[in-house]
Design an enzyme around this catalytic site. Structure first.
Site, PDB file in Angstrom:
ATOM      1  CB  SER A 119      -0.867   0.050   1.256  1.00 25.30           C
ATOM      2  OG  SER A 119      -1.753  -1.019   1.287  1.00 25.30           O
ATOM      3  CG  HIS A 140      -1.613  -0.208  -4.424  1.00 26.61           C
ATOM      4  ND1 HIS A 140      -1.862   1.075  -3.999  1.00 26.61           N
ATOM      5  CD2 HIS A 140      -2.125  -1.018  -3.463  1.00 26.61           C
ATOM      6  CE1 HIS A 140      -2.496   1.043  -2.849  1.00 26.61           C
ATOM      7  NE2 HIS A 140      -2.681  -0.215  -2.498  1.00 26.61           N
ATOM      8  CG  ASN A 190      -2.970   3.903   0.344  1.00 31.01           C
ATOM      9  OD1 ASN A 190      -4.152   4.120   0.626  1.00 31.01           O
ATOM     10  ND2 ASN A 190      -2.544   2.715  -0.041  1.00 31.01           N
TER      11      ASN A 190
HETATM   12  N1  LIG Z   1      -6.426  -4.041   3.029  1.00 34.88           N
HETATM   13  C1  LIG Z   1      -6.425  -3.218   2.003  1.00 34.88           C
HETATM   14  O1  LIG Z   1      -7.367  -2.437   1.822  1.00 34.88           O
HETATM   15  C2  LIG Z   1      -5.281  -3.240   1.031  1.00 34.88           C
HETATM   16  C3  LIG Z   1      -5.459  -2.672  -0.237  1.00 34.88           C
HETATM   17  C4  LIG Z   1      -4.401  -2.705  -1.155  1.00 34.88           C
HETATM   18  C5  LIG Z   1      -3.190  -3.275  -0.785  1.00 34.88           C
HETATM   19  N2  LIG Z   1      -3.042  -3.807   0.453  1.00 34.88           N
HETATM   20  C6  LIG Z   1      -1.733  -4.408   0.784  1.00 34.88           C
HETATM   21  O2  LIG Z   1      -1.842  -5.809   0.545  1.00 34.88           O
HETATM   22  C7  LIG Z   1      -0.986  -6.506   1.465  1.00 34.88           C
HETATM   23  C8  LIG Z   1      -1.820  -7.525   2.236  1.00 34.88           C
HETATM   24  O3  LIG Z   1      -2.865  -6.834   2.907  1.00 34.88           O
HETATM   25  P1  LIG Z   1      -4.217  -7.572   3.348  1.00 34.88           P
HETATM   26  O4  LIG Z   1      -5.219  -6.510   3.546  1.00 34.88           O
HETATM   27  O5  LIG Z   1      -4.500  -8.719   2.464  1.00 34.88           O
HETATM   28  O6  LIG Z   1      -3.781  -8.110   4.787  1.00 34.88           O
HETATM   29  P2  LIG Z   1      -4.307  -9.396   5.586  1.00 34.88           P
HETATM   30  O7  LIG Z   1      -4.007  -9.143   7.017  1.00 34.88           O
HETATM   31  O8  LIG Z   1      -5.680  -9.739   5.196  1.00 34.88           O
HETATM   32  O9  LIG Z   1      -3.331 -10.545   5.038  1.00 34.88           O
HETATM   33  C9  LIG Z   1      -1.960 -10.568   5.335  1.00 34.88           C
HETATM   34  C10 LIG Z   1      -1.336 -11.861   4.864  1.00 34.88           C
HETATM   35  O10 LIG Z   1       0.031 -11.900   5.292  1.00 34.88           O
HETATM   36  C11 LIG Z   1       0.305 -13.170   5.868  1.00 34.88           C
HETATM   37  N3  LIG Z   1       1.357 -13.043   6.858  1.00 34.88           N
HETATM   38  C12 LIG Z   1       1.245 -12.633   8.137  1.00 34.88           C
HETATM   39  N4  LIG Z   1       2.468 -12.639   8.721  1.00 34.88           N
HETATM   40  C13 LIG Z   1       3.351 -13.062   7.789  1.00 34.88           C
HETATM   41  C14 LIG Z   1       4.747 -13.281   7.780  1.00 34.88           C
HETATM   42  N5  LIG Z   1       5.491 -13.050   8.847  1.00 34.88           N
HETATM   43  N6  LIG Z   1       5.317 -13.736   6.642  1.00 34.88           N
HETATM   44  C15 LIG Z   1       4.574 -13.970   5.547  1.00 34.88           C
HETATM   45  N7  LIG Z   1       3.244 -13.763   5.489  1.00 34.88           N
HETATM   46  C16 LIG Z   1       2.645 -13.317   6.606  1.00 34.88           C
HETATM   47  C17 LIG Z   1      -1.029 -13.600   6.493  1.00 34.88           C
HETATM   48  O11 LIG Z   1      -1.052 -14.973   6.662  1.00 34.88           O
HETATM   49  C18 LIG Z   1      -2.017 -13.110   5.442  1.00 34.88           C
HETATM   50  O12 LIG Z   1      -2.148 -14.047   4.402  1.00 34.88           O
HETATM   51  C19 LIG Z   1      -0.329  -5.446   2.339  1.00 34.88           C
HETATM   52  O13 LIG Z   1       0.919  -5.103   1.808  1.00 34.88           O
HETATM   53  C20 LIG Z   1      -1.305  -4.273   2.226  1.00 34.88           C
HETATM   54  O14 LIG Z   1      -0.684  -3.044   2.466  1.00 34.88           O
HETATM   55  C21 LIG Z   1      -4.061  -3.822   1.359  1.00 34.88           C
END
Ligand SMILES: NC(=O)c1ccc[n+]([C@@H]2O[C@H](COP(=O)([O-])OP(=O)(O)OC[C@H]3O[C@@H](n4cnc5c(N)ncnc54)[C@H](O)[C@@H]3O)[C@@H](O)[C@H]2O)c1
Length: 292
Positions: A119, A140, A190
């Site tokens: 993000s 992204h 963001n």
């Molecule tokens: N949530 C949003 O709105 C959004 C939007 C766009 C991008 N993102 C980005 O996408 C990425 C994931 O976000 P999300 O919302 O899916 O989060 P989430 O919390 O739903 O998922 C996180 C994932 O990371 C894994 N994880 C946790 N600890 C870990 C570790 N030590 N090593 C490897 N994997 C690990 C978890 O098992 C899970 O699958 C982030 O970089 C976030 O910034 C999020």
């Protein structure tokens, strides 16, 4: 660009969402759950999500089973060896993401493009973990990936122009709109959205009004589909905390520091919808706004 198979590292809300989106577009996906254990709960989650679309008559039963047949979920990163593109989508922490890219480099083919769905984190800094920096790029997607139209494309100074052009064409082909943006913390969305959300959290902290009132005001006053606190819960307060910290680390503007209430909720693991508690309590329908 000919992308037949996409690997996705991370099976959280974004990882699974992107896998479903791509499979619905006829692309084979392999998702890797990085925290080990049983993948059946993730499989069930995808099945339920597709069933909801069938129930709402958005897709047919045949489209549901075709999509499922294109999706594999595993705990083995080596399963990504033949992917044309691998998108990393794990927790928003630089060292953890770099560790994944370093591992991926020794697994994937020479032609594989490596992308991060971060993000806010710098793509150039992520690329210091790999030798072949020219194939790493930021892609992204937005939440929910199946619905949101935008994909920010973030090349670094090393990324080949041919890769960027190919990805822009590919993103259009999957029904999304690409916007190419410079590699600077927060990119476009963001960089603009995070200060707004953390100002809303600070307003709540200062007692300007209640959680529901702040959200209602922004929905009805600005015609936003979601209020800022509802949106923060939806994104995940862990992600919002990291976005705020990353922006502050780069720009050193006091306004970008994570508000104390955000930090408290983050360390208490009350991180929004995915944990059941955040600015709202999700054990009720509709969710109940909390008092702070
Ligand atoms: N949530 C949003 O709105 C959004 C939007 C766009 C991008 N993102 C980005 O996408 C990425 C994931 O976000 P999300 O919302 O899916 O989060 P989430 O919390 O739903 O998922 C996180 C994932 O990371 C894994 N994880 C946790 N600890 C870990 C570790 N030590 N090593 C490897 N994997 C690990 C978890 O098992 C899970 O699958 C982030 O970089 C976030 O910034 C999020």
């Amino acid at each position: 660009m000919n992308i037949k198979q996409v690997g996705i590292v991370g099976t959280g809300q974004m990882g699974l969402g992107m896998a479903q989106l791509l499979a619905q577009q006829g692309i084979k996906t392999i998702s890797v759950k990085m925290t080990g254990g049983d993948v059946s709960t993730k499989q069930t989650q995808v099945e339920k999500s597709l069933q909801r679309l069938v129930d709402r008559e958005k897709i047919t039963e045949e489209q549901r089973s075709n999509t499922l047949s294109l999706m594999t979920i595993t705990v083995d990163l080596h399963a990504l060896r033949n992917c044309d593109l691998v998108i990393e989508s794990i927790v928003e922490e630089m060292d953890k993401k770099q560790e994944i890219f370093s591992q991926l480099e020794s697994i994937v083919n020479d032609h594989t493009i490596l992308a991060s769905n971060t993000s806010t984190l710098g793509i150039t800094e992520l690329s210091t973990a790999v030798t072949r920096k020219e194939r790493l790029v930021g892609l992204h997607f937005f939440n929910p990936a199946t619905v949101m139209k935008l994909v920010e494309v973030i090349p670094t100074l090393h990324t080949q122009q041919e890769t960027v052009d190919g990805l822009v064409e590919w993103i259009n082909s999957i029904g999304k709109t690409p916007v190419v943006v410079k590699d600077e913390t927060g990119f476009i969305v963001n960089r603009l959205l995070t200060p707004y959300i953390i100002d809303a959290i600070r307003s709540c902290e200062r007692g300007l009004s209640g959680v529901a009132e702040i959200d209602t005001a922004m929905k009805l006053g600005c015609n936003h589909p979601m209020g800022p606190l509802e949106l923060a819960d939806y994104i995940g307060l862990d992600i919002v905390y990291h976005m705020s910290s990353n922006l502050y680390d780069t720009f050193k503007e006091p306004r970008l520091t994570p508000p104390p209430l955000l930090k408290t909720l983050f360390v208490a693991e009350q991180i929004g919808k995915k944990s059941g508690l955040g600015f709202y309590d999700y054990s009720t329908t509709p969710p109940t706004p909390r008092s702070f």
